[in-house]
Motif scaffolding. Structure first.
Motif, PDB file in Angstrom:
ATOM      1  N   ASP A  26     -10.647  -4.632   1.701  1.00 45.21           N
ATOM      2  CA  ASP A  26      -9.622  -4.391   0.680  1.00 45.21           C
ATOM      3  C   ASP A  26      -9.257  -2.913   0.595  1.00 45.21           C
ATOM      4  O   ASP A  26      -8.080  -2.547   0.511  1.00 45.21           O
ATOM      5  N   SER A  27     -10.254  -2.075   0.633  1.00 47.74           N
ATOM      6  CA  SER A  27     -10.033  -0.638   0.522  1.00 47.74           C
ATOM      7  C   SER A  27      -9.243  -0.098   1.712  1.00 47.74           C
ATOM      8  O   SER A  27      -8.272   0.648   1.544  1.00 47.74           O
ATOM      9  N   VAL A  28      -9.640  -0.470   2.911  1.00 49.35           N
ATOM     10  CA  VAL A  28      -8.958   0.018   4.114  1.00 49.35           C
ATOM     11  C   VAL A  28      -7.556  -0.571   4.213  1.00 49.35           C
ATOM     12  O   VAL A  28      -6.615   0.125   4.610  1.00 49.35           O
ATOM     13  N   TYR A  29      -7.386  -1.824   3.827  1.00 49.26           N
ATOM     14  CA  TYR A  29      -6.045  -2.430   3.828  1.00 49.26           C
ATOM     15  C   TYR A  29      -5.127  -1.652   2.886  1.00 49.26           C
ATOM     16  O   TYR A  29      -3.991  -1.322   3.248  1.00 49.26           O
ATOM     17  N   SER A  30      -5.615  -1.311   1.713  1.00 46.55           N
ATOM     18  CA  SER A  30      -4.828  -0.521   0.752  1.00 46.55           C
ATOM     19  C   SER A  30      -4.484   0.851   1.318  1.00 46.55           C
ATOM     20  O   SER A  30      -3.368   1.348   1.132  1.00 46.55           O
ATOM     21  N   GLN A  31      -5.442   1.467   2.013  1.00 51.61           N
ATOM     22  CA  GLN A  31      -5.175   2.759   2.648  1.00 51.61           C
ATOM     23  C   GLN A  31      -4.042   2.642   3.662  1.00 51.61           C
ATOM     24  O   GLN A  31      -3.169   3.513   3.715  1.00 51.61           O
ATOM     25  N   CYS A  32      -4.091   1.596   4.473  1.00 50.02           N
ATOM     26  CA  CYS A  32      -3.054   1.395   5.492  1.00 50.02           C
ATOM     27  C   CYS A  32      -1.683   1.213   4.847  1.00 50.02           C
ATOM     28  O   CYS A  32      -0.687   1.759   5.334  1.00 50.02           O
ATOM     29  N   LEU A  33      -1.629   0.440   3.769  1.00 50.09           N
ATOM     30  CA  LEU A  33      -0.357   0.249   3.077  1.00 50.09           C
ATOM     31  C   LEU A  33       0.149   1.562   2.478  1.00 50.09           C
ATOM     32  O   LEU A  33       1.351   1.848   2.528  1.00 50.09           O
ATOM     33  N   SER A  34      -0.753   2.344   1.934  1.00 51.50           N
ATOM     34  CA  SER A  34      -0.320   3.604   1.326  1.00 51.50           C
ATOM     35  C   SER A  34       0.191   4.584   2.375  1.00 51.50           C
ATOM     36  O   SER A  34       1.064   5.404   2.085  1.00 51.50           O
ATOM     37  N   LEU A  35      -0.321   4.504   3.599  1.00 50.48           N
ATOM     38  CA  LEU A  35       0.165   5.384   4.655  1.00 50.48           C
ATOM     39  C   LEU A  35       1.622   5.101   5.017  1.00 50.48           C
ATOM     40  O   LEU A  35       2.331   5.990   5.484  1.00 50.48           O
ATOM     41  N   GLU A  38       3.853   1.861   1.242  1.00 53.62           N
ATOM     42  CA  GLU A  38       4.022   0.474   0.812  1.00 53.62           C
ATOM     43  C   GLU A  38       5.452  -0.034   1.041  1.00 53.62           C
ATOM     44  O   GLU A  38       5.945  -0.894   0.314  1.00 53.62           O
ATOM     45  N   ALA A  39       6.085   0.498   2.096  1.00 53.71           N
ATOM     46  CA  ALA A  39       7.447   0.087   2.439  1.00 53.71           C
ATOM     47  C   ALA A  39       7.457  -1.230   3.208  1.00 53.71           C
ATOM     48  O   ALA A  39       8.512  -1.853   3.356  1.00 53.71           O
ATOM     49  N   TYR A  40       6.305  -1.647   3.692  1.00 52.65           N
ATOM     50  CA  TYR A  40       6.212  -2.875   4.480  1.00 52.65           C
ATOM     51  C   TYR A  40       5.145  -3.777   3.876  1.00 52.65           C
ATOM     52  O   TYR A  40       4.166  -3.295   3.298  1.00 52.65           O
ATOM     53  N   PRO A  41       5.284  -5.073   4.047  1.00 50.98           N
ATOM     54  CA  PRO A  41       4.340  -6.012   3.421  1.00 50.98           C
ATOM     55  C   PRO A  41       3.076  -6.264   4.241  1.00 50.98           C
ATOM     56  O   PRO A  41       2.503  -7.337   4.182  1.00 50.98           O
ATOM     57  N   GLU A 100       7.885 -10.103  11.598  1.00 51.54           N
ATOM     58  CA  GLU A 100       6.792 -10.426  10.681  1.00 51.54           C
ATOM     59  C   GLU A 100       5.479 -10.653  11.430  1.00 51.54           C
ATOM     60  O   GLU A 100       4.401 -10.401  10.897  1.00 51.54           O
ATOM     61  N   ALA A 101       5.563 -11.148  12.664  1.00 50.99           N
ATOM     62  CA  ALA A 101       4.357 -11.425  13.437  1.00 50.99           C
ATOM     63  C   ALA A 101       3.582 -10.148  13.748  1.00 50.99           C
ATOM     64  O   ALA A 101       2.378 -10.190  13.985  1.00 50.99           O
ATOM     65  N   LEU A 102       4.264  -9.015  13.745  1.00 49.27           N
ATOM     66  CA  LEU A 102       3.597  -7.742  14.005  1.00 49.27           C
ATOM     67  C   LEU A 102       2.787  -7.253  12.821  1.00 49.27           C
ATOM     68  O   LEU A 102       1.854  -6.483  12.986  1.00 49.27           O
ATOM     69  N   LEU A 103       3.136  -7.681  11.630  1.00 49.48           N
ATOM     70  CA  LEU A 103       2.455  -7.217  10.429  1.00 49.48           C
ATOM     71  C   LEU A 103       1.297  -8.135  10.063  1.00 49.48           C
ATOM     72  O   LEU A 103       1.421  -9.356  10.121  1.00 49.48           O
ATOM     73  N   LEU A 104       0.201  -7.530   9.669  1.00 51.11           N
ATOM     74  CA  LEU A 104      -0.934  -8.313   9.174  1.00 51.11           C
ATOM     75  C   LEU A 104      -0.957  -8.213   7.659  1.00 51.11           C
ATOM     76  O   LEU A 104      -1.071  -7.109   7.108  1.00 51.11           O
ATOM     77  N   ASP A 105      -0.827  -9.358   6.986  1.00 57.22           N
ATOM     78  CA  ASP A 105      -0.975  -9.336   5.532  1.00 57.22           C
ATOM     79  C   ASP A 105      -2.465  -9.238   5.208  1.00 57.22           C
ATOM     80  O   ASP A 105      -3.301  -9.162   6.107  1.00 57.22           O
ATOM     81  N   SER A 106      -2.814  -9.254   3.943  1.00 60.81           N
ATOM     82  CA  SER A 106      -4.217  -9.008   3.572  1.00 60.81           C
ATOM     83  C   SER A 106      -5.173 -10.060   4.143  1.00 60.81           C
ATOM     84  O   SER A 106      -6.266  -9.719   4.596  1.00 60.81           O
ATOM     85  N   SER A 107      -4.767 -11.330   4.159  1.00 54.29           N
ATOM     86  CA  SER A 107      -5.667 -12.355   4.712  1.00 54.29           C
ATOM     87  C   SER A 107      -5.770 -12.233   6.238  1.00 54.29           C
ATOM     88  O   SER A 107      -6.850 -12.417   6.798  1.00 54.29           O
ATOM     89  N   ASP A 108      -4.653 -11.911   6.902  1.00 56.65           N
ATOM     90  CA  ASP A 108      -4.699 -11.702   8.357  1.00 56.65           C
ATOM     91  C   ASP A 108      -5.544 -10.470   8.694  1.00 56.65           C
ATOM     92  O   ASP A 108      -6.295 -10.467   9.670  1.00 56.65           O
TER      93      ASP A 108
END
Length: 175
Positions: A26-35, A38-41, A100-108
């Protein structure tokens, strides 16, 4: 194949059920989004190598996980990161557009992390078996020759040692 398959399931279960592992994901996923501000899902593939290194740091120092501490001394390599990404994107349940296939959501992302680190743990444990068993066998054979024991006794001792070593490593994979 049977032992390695059940070893993978054992490690996967230990990671999925670990609060340290889930919290680190969860922490690393949030870091990636903040980088990406948060323009991408989700997380892009180019972010995954850095994410793997950050996860490794979390799991070895910030929130230590016993399996990762013992079996994954270094962050996973680019080839391991890419292999886990391919596995996850090939096994996605819902069809997605190419973008969309390029992006990993939180569960992926979590699935990717589980695949990545379970493969690393099982691979390194397998290497440990391949390194430790031959050394022990040579020691037993040398002692058997020096003591002038029969082949049957030495062979049985080697078999017991190899089985014990493999079992010991296998049992350590439950975290």
């Amino acid at each position: 194949m049977g032992i390695s398959q059940s070893a993978t399931k054992r490690v996967t279960s230990a990671l999925v059920n670990s609060s340290q592992f889930n919290s680190a994901c969860d922490s690393v996923y949030s870091q990636c989004l903040s980088l990406t501000q948060e323009a991408y899902p989700g997380v892009f593939p180019y972010q995954l190598l850095n994410a793997a290194a950050n996860l490794h740091q979390h799991l070895t120092s910030l929130r230590p996980h016993p399996l990762i501490l013992r079996w994954v001394p270094h962050p996973p390599a680019r080839s391991q990161v890419d292999s886990a990404f391919r596995f996850v994107t090939r096994h996605q349940d819902n069809p997605r557009s190419d973008e969309e296939a390029l992006l990993l959501d939180s569960s992926d992302f979590r699935e990717w992390a589980v695949v990545l680190f379970s493969d690393a743990v099982v691979g390194n444990a397998g290497k440990a078996v391949l390194q430790r068993v031959p050394l022990g066998v040579l020691g037993i054979a040398g002692i058997g020759a020096a003591a002038r024991r029969g082949k049957e006794v030495v062979g049985a001792a080697i078999g017991v040692y190899a089985l014990g070593m493999a079992t010991s490593i296998y049992l350590s994979l439950s975290g």
